[in-house]
Design a protein around this motif. Structure first.
Motif, PDB file in Angstrom:
ATOM      1  N   THR A  41      -0.569  19.873  -3.222  1.00 47.23           N
ATOM      2  CA  THR A  41      -1.598  19.570  -2.212  1.00 47.23           C
ATOM      3  C   THR A  41      -2.459  18.400  -2.636  1.00 47.23           C
ATOM      4  O   THR A  41      -2.769  17.528  -1.825  1.00 47.23           O
ATOM      5  CB  THR A  41      -2.493  20.791  -1.917  1.00 47.23           C
ATOM      6  OG1 THR A  41      -3.080  21.246  -3.126  1.00 47.23           O
ATOM      7  CG2 THR A  41      -1.721  21.909  -1.247  1.00 47.23           C
ATOM      8  N   LEU A  54      -0.381  15.091  -2.302  1.00 47.65           N
ATOM      9  CA  LEU A  54      -0.153  14.729  -0.898  1.00 47.65           C
ATOM     10  C   LEU A  54      -1.465  14.339  -0.225  1.00 47.65           C
ATOM     11  O   LEU A  54      -1.491  13.430   0.614  1.00 47.65           O
ATOM     12  CB  LEU A  54       0.510  15.887  -0.144  1.00 47.65           C
ATOM     13  CG  LEU A  54       1.988  16.060  -0.451  1.00 47.65           C
ATOM     14  CD1 LEU A  54       2.523  17.349   0.161  1.00 47.65           C
ATOM     15  CD2 LEU A  54       2.784  14.865   0.071  1.00 47.65           C
ATOM     16  N   TYR A  55      -2.553  15.022  -0.585  1.00 51.49           N
ATOM     17  CA  TYR A  55      -3.846  14.631  -0.011  1.00 51.49           C
ATOM     18  C   TYR A  55      -4.174  13.178  -0.350  1.00 51.49           C
ATOM     19  O   TYR A  55      -4.594  12.397   0.512  1.00 51.49           O
ATOM     20  CB  TYR A  55      -4.972  15.550  -0.511  1.00 51.49           C
ATOM     21  CG  TYR A  55      -6.308  15.056  -0.024  1.00 51.49           C
ATOM     22  CD1 TYR A  55      -6.737  15.332   1.268  1.00 51.49           C
ATOM     23  CD2 TYR A  55      -7.109  14.231  -0.817  1.00 51.49           C
ATOM     24  CE1 TYR A  55      -7.926  14.829   1.751  1.00 51.49           C
ATOM     25  CE2 TYR A  55      -8.302  13.722  -0.338  1.00 51.49           C
ATOM     26  CZ  TYR A  55      -8.708  14.027   0.939  1.00 51.49           C
ATOM     27  OH  TYR A  55      -9.860  13.505   1.430  1.00 51.49           O
ATOM     28  N   LEU A  79       0.833  -1.212   0.000  1.00 54.39           N
ATOM     29  CA  LEU A  79       0.000   0.000   0.000  1.00 54.39           C
ATOM     30  C   LEU A  79       0.861   1.252   0.000  1.00 54.39           C
ATOM     31  O   LEU A  79       0.534   2.246  -0.650  1.00 54.39           O
ATOM     32  CB  LEU A  79      -0.885   0.031   1.239  1.00 54.39           C
ATOM     33  CG  LEU A  79      -2.337  -0.396   1.112  1.00 54.39           C
ATOM     34  CD1 LEU A  79      -3.108   0.116   2.305  1.00 54.39           C
ATOM     35  CD2 LEU A  79      -2.984   0.098  -0.171  1.00 54.39           C
ATOM     36  N   LEU A  80       1.961   1.201   0.743  1.00 54.33           N
ATOM     37  CA  LEU A  80       2.859   2.356   0.805  1.00 54.33           C
ATOM     38  C   LEU A  80       3.393   2.672  -0.592  1.00 54.33           C
ATOM     39  O   LEU A  80       3.368   3.825  -1.050  1.00 54.33           O
ATOM     40  CB  LEU A  80       4.017   2.020   1.745  1.00 54.33           C
ATOM     41  CG  LEU A  80       4.840   3.148   2.334  1.00 54.33           C
ATOM     42  CD1 LEU A  80       3.961   4.182   2.991  1.00 54.33           C
ATOM     43  CD2 LEU A  80       5.811   2.584   3.367  1.00 54.33           C
ATOM     44  N   ALA A  93      -2.060  10.739   1.616  1.00 50.73           N
ATOM     45  CA  ALA A  93      -2.487  10.658   3.012  1.00 50.73           C
ATOM     46  C   ALA A  93      -3.812   9.907   3.142  1.00 50.73           C
ATOM     47  O   ALA A  93      -3.995   9.101   4.057  1.00 50.73           O
ATOM     48  CB  ALA A  93      -2.607  12.064   3.599  1.00 50.73           C
ATOM     49  N   THR A 109      -9.025   2.922   1.360  1.00 51.43           N
ATOM     50  CA  THR A 109      -7.851   3.361   0.587  1.00 51.43           C
ATOM     51  C   THR A 109      -8.173   4.515  -0.362  1.00 51.43           C
ATOM     52  O   THR A 109      -7.410   4.774  -1.304  1.00 51.43           O
ATOM     53  CB  THR A 109      -7.162   2.226  -0.216  1.00 51.43           C
ATOM     54  OG1 THR A 109      -8.003   1.840  -1.294  1.00 51.43           O
ATOM     55  CG2 THR A 109      -6.834   1.039   0.668  1.00 51.43           C
ATOM     56  N   TRP A 116      -4.377   6.239   3.762  1.00 48.58           N
ATOM     57  CA  TRP A 116      -4.149   5.687   5.093  1.00 48.58           C
ATOM     58  C   TRP A 116      -5.182   6.118   6.091  1.00 48.58           C
ATOM     59  O   TRP A 116      -5.480   5.370   7.028  1.00 48.58           O
ATOM     60  CB  TRP A 116      -2.747   6.099   5.574  1.00 48.58           C
ATOM     61  CG  TRP A 116      -1.713   5.530   4.692  1.00 48.58           C
ATOM     62  CD1 TRP A 116      -1.090   6.156   3.658  1.00 48.58           C
ATOM     63  CD2 TRP A 116      -1.228   4.191   4.697  1.00 48.58           C
ATOM     64  NE1 TRP A 116      -0.240   5.286   3.038  1.00 48.58           N
ATOM     65  CE2 TRP A 116      -0.303   4.069   3.655  1.00 48.58           C
ATOM     66  CE3 TRP A 116      -1.478   3.066   5.495  1.00 48.58           C
ATOM     67  CZ2 TRP A 116       0.363   2.882   3.374  1.00 48.58           C
ATOM     68  CZ3 TRP A 116      -0.812   1.896   5.222  1.00 48.58           C
ATOM     69  CH2 TRP A 116       0.094   1.801   4.175  1.00 48.58           C
ATOM     70  N   PHE A 117      -5.718   7.341   5.953  1.00 49.36           N
ATOM     71  CA  PHE A 117      -6.643   7.772   7.008  1.00 49.36           C
ATOM     72  C   PHE A 117      -8.080   7.374   6.710  1.00 49.36           C
ATOM     73  O   PHE A 117      -8.967   7.621   7.514  1.00 49.36           O
ATOM     74  CB  PHE A 117      -6.482   9.261   7.367  1.00 49.36           C
ATOM     75  CG  PHE A 117      -6.912  10.294   6.349  1.00 49.36           C
ATOM     76  CD1 PHE A 117      -8.215  10.399   5.927  1.00 49.36           C
ATOM     77  CD2 PHE A 117      -5.993  11.205   5.854  1.00 49.36           C
ATOM     78  CE1 PHE A 117      -8.605  11.379   5.037  1.00 49.36           C
ATOM     79  CE2 PHE A 117      -6.369  12.185   4.955  1.00 49.36           C
ATOM     80  CZ  PHE A 117      -7.673  12.268   4.539  1.00 49.36           C
ATOM     81  N   THR A 118      -8.325   6.711   5.563  1.00 49.19           N
ATOM     82  CA  THR A 118      -9.641   6.133   5.318  1.00 49.19           C
ATOM     83  C   THR A 118      -9.548   4.602   5.405  1.00 49.19           C
ATOM     84  O   THR A 118      -8.459   4.045   5.355  1.00 49.19           O
ATOM     85  CB  THR A 118     -10.150   6.490   3.913  1.00 49.19           C
ATOM     86  OG1 THR A 118      -9.268   5.885   2.948  1.00 49.19           O
ATOM     87  CG2 THR A 118     -10.178   7.981   3.688  1.00 49.19           C
ATOM     88  N   LEU A 135       2.595   6.011  -2.854  1.00 49.97           N
ATOM     89  CA  LEU A 135       3.638   6.887  -3.388  1.00 49.97           C
ATOM     90  C   LEU A 135       3.567   6.954  -4.905  1.00 49.97           C
ATOM     91  O   LEU A 135       3.734   8.029  -5.497  1.00 49.97           O
ATOM     92  CB  LEU A 135       5.020   6.390  -2.951  1.00 49.97           C
ATOM     93  CG  LEU A 135       5.319   6.535  -1.463  1.00 49.97           C
ATOM     94  CD1 LEU A 135       6.693   5.970  -1.140  1.00 49.97           C
ATOM     95  CD2 LEU A 135       5.246   7.993  -1.038  1.00 49.97           C
TER      96      LEU A 135
END
Lengths: 195, 195, 195, 195
Positions: free
Chosen positions: C127, C130-131, C14-15, C134, C142, C137-139, C19
């Motif tokens: 932005t 990068l959004y 996932l990382l 991010a 994915t 991971w924060f959902t 990226l």
């Protein structure tokens, strides 16, 4: 932190270390560049002194501050991770391939700094920090590239340390790499001017 | 997400968390900087109030909004990951090395903000987000560095949580780090002006 | 590639995916922003149409191109990895927490776009990319955050796929998130103007 | 380095390699862009020659320098990692999906360069390096995208190598991808001008 969490996977530990180092360097160079030049590295101060952009006396004072700051940083890290403050590394990093790595790493760092300052000064925090992140991986020594950091990491018995008997060859290779870079880049950038 | 996917490799989970936090911070500071200053952090509002760049009354209103926002964010994360909304963390983070980590983390954050604003204001989203990514790794506490985040993470029983009994020492260390940074940077930047 | 190499460690996969997606988005928005606006996403075209910065007719043509491009991209990926071109995903992604994740992800994406365009237009490639990194991971989903991508990934039976029965709820949540973001940001940015 | 440290997790090794390559590219393009154009890649020099922005004679000299530099770089890496200097790769990378990957990778690289130069010249170091980081993952071949690199990596029997019998198809696919990108981007950017 990296080492403790990624048991058995030093690749992840190094990746985290590389990113933390690169991120911190970007911040420090951005902030301290306008204040002091943001050297943090005796090899960098030596290079500026060789180019007569810094007096030798000032370079000496910078090196003292760099050694003090590096050792205090190692001590602060020990305190944050609840380790004994005073340590001596037992991690040997010997052999010609390690020294050659440090020669290449420092040559590249000094070349990056003078190359960027010449045409793209505002990009210096980005190029120097990305160079250090990359050099963690393309060298066999994880790219210390800094005599003050080499000295201070001899005082930390962690995976980032370096045993005192290994340190002199590292520092010598760094100085030779620095001098070679100053000479090469002076020639390269002068020939660019005369085009 | 990170925790569930990287079973047995918390290093990868932390790496993902650090990148997600840093990326989000860059976005939020870019967008909300021109609107409200993009504090999101009681320590930052305290620092601006100490420097008289924000009224204490306004700083108080900011802190209320920061606490509300942080708790709502934790609740939204619980909802997205199908967990109970109401949780209390059982994760103890005690001891002097943890508190010292939070002191260092918050000192560095506030120093980063005022150092960048002084000479390179446009770089603030980059330096603050890279600082936070790096501080995940160079501290032993994963760098909360934010009293509102500390409060809200007490309400999440995940690997990012902090047990309520551990929170007060974190918040105290953050406030001390903030005050120390305001004093240090005021002196450092004033002496730069008089050069 | 990520999936095959990181057997047993989906976190690393996932990382790498995050990226790769973020890097590609930065490149595509930088290049195609001046040419076409660089939407690539029906939710984005819908948002611009709602704000009357794009005709509904043009928005419709954009959506057709976005669906075509997304499907061709999936087919090219299958060809590069020596897989059958035609596939249908069997990966169910159901439940309210998945839909809420897509609502949050798309709300944040549209808010990021209009927030950045308002004060820092040149930062849009940074932005938005990068959004998206991010939001991986924060959902809990994915962060597809794109109806065309959702449609195309229904045609890929890999770990990035989504089974056709799960797709409509994703797309509905994305549209609701988009509309909510347009309304919220219009209010927020208008109140900023009147200050 | 990556390979040795991340035993059993090639995903982490590739991630580190991708970041090291991307970081180094950013630095090299920033520094050498103003000096020589920072090609480092016969496909790039071919593209500029096709567009008559470089004489064919100069392009030939560039290719000789690129081949020399790539081989010396491989030798330096062998020396740093204490390996025999002279090696020949035994790693077969055959089949149409590998060649298609190199076609896509090189097409995208050349399109990235000309697309960025057209409207956002200063972003070239960022877009090219991010493109290469991303293409490591979205192709099946880890995106060599460079005939000189392909040649030199035939001389390294490590996980980054390519067996000599596999190299010609890679180089052919890279040249076809380059030519296709020059034609496509010329058309796309010309139609943008006539709008």
């Amino acid at each position: 932190m990296a080492e403790r969490l990624s048991l058995g996977n030093n690749g992840v530990a190094l990746l985290a270390n590389a990113l933390a180092t690169g991120g911190t360097l970007f911040v420090l160079i951005t902030i301290f560049g306008p204040l002091s030049g943001a050297h943090f590295n005796p090899a960098v101060s030596l290079a500026f002194a060789m180019r007569r952009e810094l007096t030798w006396r000032m370079a000496g004072a910078y090196v003292v501050a760099q050694l003090l700051g590096a050792v205090l940083g190692v001590y602060a890290a020990h305190a944050m991770f609840a380790q004994p403050i005073w340590q001596v590394s037992a991690k040997l990093r010997d052999g010609p391939s390690q020294a050659f790595s440090e020669f290449v790493a420092t040559f590249g760092l000094i070349a990056t700094i003078f190359g960027t300052l010449r045409f793209r000064q505002a990009a210096t925090p980005a190029t120097v920090s990305l160079y250090i992140v990359a050099a963690y991986w393309f060298t066999a020594s994880t790219s210390f590239a800094n005599p003050a950091v080499t000295f201070a990491r001899a005082l930390s018995n962690t995976f980032a340390g370096i045993a005192p008997p290994s340190a002199p060859a590292f520092i010598a290779a760094q100085i030779v790499g620095c001098v070679a870079a100053v000479i090469s880049m002076s020639w390269l950038l002068r020939s660019a001017d005369s085009d």
